[in-house]
Design a protein around this motif. Structure first.
Motif, short mmCIF file in Angstrom:
data_model
loop_
_atom_site.label_atom_id
_atom_site.label_comp_id
_atom_site.label_asym_id
_atom_site.label_seq_id
_atom_site.Cartn_x
_atom_site.Cartn_y
_atom_site.Cartn_z
N ASP A 1 -10.94 -17.81 19.91
CA ASP A 1 -10.22 -16.69 20.15
C ASP A 1 -9.74 -16.74 21.86
O ASP A 1 -9.08 -15.95 22.35
CB ASP A 1 -11.03 -15.66 20.25
N ALA A 2 -9.91 -18.10 22.28
CA ALA A 2 -9.45 -18.32 23.68
C ALA A 2 -8.00 -18.45 23.88
O ALA A 2 -7.31 -19.04 22.67
CB ALA A 2 -10.25 -19.55 24.48
N PRO A 3 -7.34 -18.17 24.93
CA PRO A 3 -5.96 -18.19 24.94
C PRO A 3 -5.51 -19.67 24.99
O PRO A 3 -6.18 -20.66 25.43
CB PRO A 3 -5.60 -17.79 26.38
N PRO A 4 -4.46 -20.00 24.14
CA PRO A 4 -4.00 -21.72 24.11
C PRO A 4 -3.84 -22.28 25.27
O PRO A 4 -4.13 -23.35 25.42
CB PRO A 4 -2.80 -21.67 23.27
N GLU A 5 -3.39 -21.56 26.42
CA GLU A 5 -3.14 -22.31 27.58
C GLU A 5 -4.41 -22.81 28.37
O GLU A 5 -4.38 -23.57 29.00
CB GLU A 5 -2.44 -21.47 28.64
N THR A 6 -5.59 -22.28 27.99
CA THR A 6 -6.80 -22.95 28.37
C THR A 6 -7.41 -23.86 27.58
O THR A 6 -8.40 -24.71 28.32
CB THR A 6 -8.16 -21.75 28.31
N SER A 7 -6.79 -24.31 26.53
CA SER A 7 -7.32 -25.48 25.88
C SER A 7 -7.30 -26.70 26.63
O SER A 7 -6.51 -27.14 27.42
CB SER A 7 -6.34 -25.71 24.64
N MET A 8 -8.44 -27.52 26.52
CA MET A 8 -9.00 -28.66 27.27
C MET A 8 -8.71 -28.59 28.62
O MET A 8 -8.39 -29.54 29.27
CB MET A 8 -7.86 -29.64 26.55
N THR A 9 -8.94 -27.63 29.10
CA THR A 9 -9.18 -27.55 30.57
C THR A 9 -10.50 -26.59 31.21
O THR A 9 -11.11 -26.25 30.42
CB THR A 9 -7.87 -26.41 31.18
#
Length: 123
Positions: free
Chosen positions: A32-40
């Motif tokens: 459910d996390a925003p895609p822009e936070t992926s792998m950060t």
């Protein structure tokens, strides 16, 4: 079956269930996390602000505690294979929470897992 093995079985199955619960909760929360936070590092910040994610973390810790209790009462050879049941629990919990649908292939492999573990303990 001795009383120690019964305690070890209950604790090991509890650990497997807690690990599965943790996996399903954490996976659902992370999806459910925003895609822009992926792998950060922002993903961890996002997850840390979600109370349900902490339930998953505490469930994981509870699994470690239950595993330690199981190993107190039973041998490593007896306890560790039972933890494989977390795969089966994750599969069914994931389907129950709507993360995926169970396919015929899932059911076949779940049955193979149960049969394999049964054979292992029988031998």
């Amino acid at each position: 079956m001795s009383l120690h093995q019964v305690f070890a079985s209950i604790a090991a199955l509890s650990a497997a269930f807690l690990y599965a619960t943790s996996n399903v909760i954490e996976q659902r929360t992370a999806s459910d996390a925003p895609p822009e936070t992926s792998m950060t590092i922002g993903l961890l910040w996002h997850l840390a602000r979600k109370p349900v994610w902490w339930v998953g973390i505490f469930s994981d810790v509870g699994g470690f505690v239950a595993q330690a209790v199981a190993l107190t009462f039973g041998s490593l050879v007896f306890v560790q294979p039972m933890l494989v049941m977390s795969l089966l629990f994750s599969l069914t919990l994931g389907a129950a929470f709507g993360l995926h649908r169970l396919s015929r292939k899932d059911v076949v492999f779940a049955a193979l897992l149960i049969a394999s573990l049964s054979l292992f303990f029988f031998v």
